[in-house]
Design a protein around this motif. Structure first.
Motif, mmCIF file in Angstrom:
data_model
loop_
_atom_site.group_PDB
_atom_site.id
_atom_site.type_symbol
_atom_site.label_atom_id
_atom_site.label_comp_id
_atom_site.label_asym_id
_atom_site.label_seq_id
_atom_site.Cartn_x
_atom_site.Cartn_y
_atom_site.Cartn_z
ATOM 1 N N ILE A 81 0.567 -1.135 0.104
ATOM 2 C CA ILE A 81 0.197 -0.136 -0.177
ATOM 3 C C ILE A 81 0.924 1.368 0.207
ATOM 4 C CG2 ILE A 81 -1.423 1.246 1.628
ATOM 5 C CD1 ILE A 81 -2.921 -0.946 2.278
ATOM 6 N N GLN A 82 0.763 2.423 -0.913
ATOM 7 C CA GLN A 82 1.554 3.258 -1.407
ATOM 8 C C GLN A 82 0.548 4.550 -1.276
ATOM 9 O OE1 GLN A 82 3.584 2.171 -4.781
ATOM 10 N NE2 GLN A 82 5.072 1.370 -3.695
ATOM 11 N N GLY A 83 1.809 5.830 -0.746
ATOM 12 C CA GLY A 83 0.583 6.881 -1.075
ATOM 13 C C GLY A 83 1.079 7.401 -2.640
ATOM 14 N N ALA A 84 0.099 7.641 -3.218
ATOM 15 C CA ALA A 84 0.587 8.326 -4.299
ATOM 16 C C ALA A 84 0.139 9.713 -4.858
ATOM 17 C CB ALA A 84 -0.575 7.862 -5.923
ATOM 18 N N SER A 85 0.942 10.826 -5.171
ATOM 19 C CA SER A 85 0.332 12.295 -5.665
ATOM 20 C C SER A 85 0.818 12.652 -6.270
ATOM 21 C CB SER A 85 0.518 12.961 -4.324
ATOM 22 O OG SER A 85 2.576 12.684 -3.761
ATOM 23 N N GLY A 86 0.335 13.443 -7.302
ATOM 24 C CA GLY A 86 2.019 14.792 -8.264
ATOM 25 C C GLY A 86 0.749 15.232 -8.826
ATOM 26 N N PRO A 87 1.168 16.616 -10.085
ATOM 27 C CA PRO A 87 1.016 17.351 -10.511
ATOM 28 C C PRO A 87 -1.338 17.077 -11.770
ATOM 29 C CG PRO A 87 1.831 16.649 -11.995
ATOM 30 C CD PRO A 87 2.449 15.921 -10.744
ATOM 31 N N GLU A 88 -1.711 17.653 -11.688
ATOM 32 C CA GLU A 88 -3.222 17.810 -12.676
ATOM 33 C C GLU A 88 -2.425 16.751 -13.282
ATOM 34 O OE1 GLU A 88 -5.344 20.717 -12.771
ATOM 35 O OE2 GLU A 88 -5.773 20.965 -10.333
ATOM 36 N N SER A 89 -1.379 17.093 -14.433
ATOM 37 C CA SER A 89 -1.271 16.469 -15.272
ATOM 38 C C SER A 89 -1.055 14.828 -15.591
ATOM 39 C CB SER A 89 -0.086 17.267 -16.282
ATOM 40 O OG SER A 89 1.209 17.225 -15.370
ATOM 41 N N ASP B 204 -3.883 0.887 -9.531
ATOM 42 C CA ASP B 204 -3.050 1.413 -9.597
ATOM 43 C C ASP B 204 -3.068 3.292 -9.438
ATOM 44 O OD1 ASP B 204 -4.022 2.294 -11.933
ATOM 45 O OD2 ASP B 204 -3.057 1.732 -13.354
ATOM 46 N N PRO B 205 -2.615 4.118 -9.001
ATOM 47 C CA PRO B 205 -3.123 5.154 -9.407
ATOM 48 C C PRO B 205 -3.406 6.082 -10.393
ATOM 49 C CG PRO B 205 -0.758 5.605 -9.021
ATOM 50 C CD PRO B 205 -0.871 4.302 -8.988
ATOM 51 N N SER B 206 -4.092 5.436 -11.124
ATOM 52 C CA SER B 206 -5.164 6.699 -12.003
ATOM 53 C C SER B 206 -6.447 5.349 -11.834
ATOM 54 C CB SER B 206 -5.012 6.040 -13.175
ATOM 55 O OG SER B 206 -4.373 5.039 -13.289
ATOM 56 N N ARG B 207 -6.836 4.412 -10.643
ATOM 57 C CA ARG B 207 -7.625 3.564 -10.572
ATOM 58 C C ARG B 207 -8.257 2.452 -11.503
ATOM 59 N NH1 ARG B 207 -11.216 5.980 -7.133
ATOM 60 N NH2 ARG B 207 -10.743 8.299 -5.968
ATOM 61 N N ALA B 208 -6.846 2.242 -12.514
ATOM 62 C CA ALA B 208 -6.461 0.880 -13.259
ATOM 63 C C ALA B 208 -6.607 -0.309 -12.124
ATOM 64 C CB ALA B 208 -5.632 1.863 -14.210
#
Length: 450
Positions: free
Chosen positions: A96-104, A305-309
């Motif tokens: 379990i990881q934390g994901a963050s980044g720009p809107e792009s 994944d972070p993109s909900r895939a």
């Protein structure tokens, strides 16, 4: 109810009549005197008799060394259970990881998840080899326990025979002491009649003292032999009487050498244990070869994944045995297998030697026993009778010294006879030990029909 009441009254009347009759008879008798204090003491309990068969049973049930040896089977059974179980458990891996980044970057899931369920799989029949090795170990352990039981039975036979031999030797010394004491009385009587001198009486008395010392030494060795018997029986301070005889039937074992060798190869528990050791080493070699390349690890994989895939698949990990292909372990297991096979051949060769050697000792012991029985004892027994008759008749030149000398030779011959009986018994026990058949009464082998 009325019938029951009548029966009870009739029984009471009969009982009262009997009591009055006994009381009147007691009144007619004189008063009994109290027994002496010694008579009130309970009679000593008879000493139990220990037969050879009972001694064998007692040792097999109570010997502490054998009891601890039998516990080895439980360890071997546990190894069979271990071999039947699969050696690897599945491994669950969660990330379990934390994901963050720009809107792009399109991060719509701040907690991506990855889950794996992996299991190492045996693909080269390793479980079968483990079971073969564990079962061989169990069989080897059981045969080793059986060999320990055979060895203990042989030890009981030797200790029992030795104690019986010491008992017979002590009886012989005590009998000789009684004969010498009677000789002293005869010499004292003849001295009183003026037929012998006082020096002859002194000589006879010194012979009694010397025999008393021999009797004391005989009791000491008998006590030691009984302690050895208690040790192999698993008893601390057993008190018993021995029952049995040293003599046995003379048989010709030389013609049965080949048959006894075959019997030994089929019945010796240590040989069976060696055979199981070879099977155990063979299974271990097969297992080592099967494990030389390692085992693959497989299992399902799921990721979010972070993109909900959401994705699911299969993971396969295959070892690459380039640096280590277990050559050393394989060589070691093969060498251990060859060593186990060589030890088996050595044990078979040793067993055949033991059978031949025990039969040779038995033949020599029986020959010596036969010579003493047919020549030594009859000749010396007749010589003692003749010399005693001459001594009682006051034959000139027949003094106490000559009587004692002839009696000593007879005593030595009887002592040698006991030694020969003991040697025959020991040789028979050696045959039993060599063939793996600790018989209580050795049986004559069947002769081959022409």
């Amino acid at each position: 109810m009325l019938l029951l009441t009548r029966n009870l009254k009739r029984l009471a009347a009969v009982t009262l009549t009997a009591i009055s009759f006994n009381w009147s008879s007691l009144q007619a008798q004189p008063p009994a005197t109290l027994p002496a204090p010694e008579a009130l003491k309970p009679a000593p309990a008879p000493t139990p008799v220990l037969k050879l068969q009972d001694a064998l049973h007692f040792a097999l049930e109570n010997n502490p060394a054998l009891a601890s040896q039998r516990k080895q089977r439980g360890i071997a059974v546990a190894r069979v259970v271990i071999a039947e179980q699969y050696p690897f458990n599945p491994v669950a891996e969660n990330r379990i990881q934390g994901a963050s980044g720009p809107e792009s970057a399109g991060v719509s899931n701040n907690l991506p998840i990855e889950q794996l369920l992996l299991w190492e799989v045996e693909t080269r029949n390793q479980k079968q080899f483990r079971k073969e090795g564990a079962n061989a170990t169990l069989s080897r352990t059981e045969w080793e326990i059986a060999y320990f039981e055979q060895t203990l039975a042989i030890d009981v036979l030797r200790a029992y025979t030795l104690a019986l031999y010491r008992q017979e030797k002590l009886k012989l010394l005590e009998e000789n002491l009684r004969i010498n004491e009677r000789l002293v009385e005869d010499v004292r009587r003849l001295v009183g009649l003026g037929k012998l001198r006082s020096a002859d009486l002194i000589l006879a008395q010194t012979e009694v003292v010397d025999t008393q010392d021999l009797v004391g030494a005989g009791r000491e060795t008998m006590v030691a032999a009984r302690q050895d018997l208690n040790r192999v029986l698993g008893s601390v301070d057993g008190v018993f009487q021995l029952e049995g005889r040293l003599d046995s039937q003379a048989w010709n074992w030389e013609s049965a050498s080949e048959g006894l060798q075959e019997t030994a190869l089929n019945r010796r528990a240590d040989l069976k244990a060696r055979q199981m050791a070879v099977a155990e080493a063979t299974a271990n070699t097969k297992l080592t070869i099967a494990n030389r390349y390692g085992n693959p690890i497989v299992g399902p994989v799921m990721t979010y994944d972070p993109s909900r895939a959401f994705s699911i698949g299969l993971q396969l990990n295959v070892p690459l045995p380039f640096a280590n292909s277990k050559k050393g372990e394989i060589l070691q297991s093969q060498a251990e297998q060859a060593q186990a096979a060589q030890l088996l051949r050595q044990a078979e060769f040793t067993v055949k030697q033991e059978v031949i050697a025990s039969l040779a000792r038995l033949a020599a012991a029986q020959k010596r026993l036969e010579q003493i029985e047919k020549r030594g004892l009859p000749t010396l027994g007749q010589a003692v009778q003749d010399i005693e008759k001459l001594f009682q008749a006051g034959e000139p030149g027949v003094d106490v010294l000559k009587v004692i000398d002839v009696r000593r030779k007879l005593l030595r011959a009887r002592d040698n006879y006991l030694d020969a009986l003991w040697s025959v018994r020991q040789s028979l026990i050696d045959v039993a030990a060599a063939t793996g058949e600790p018989l209580v009464e050795p049986k004559k082998p069947e002769e081959k029909k022409p």
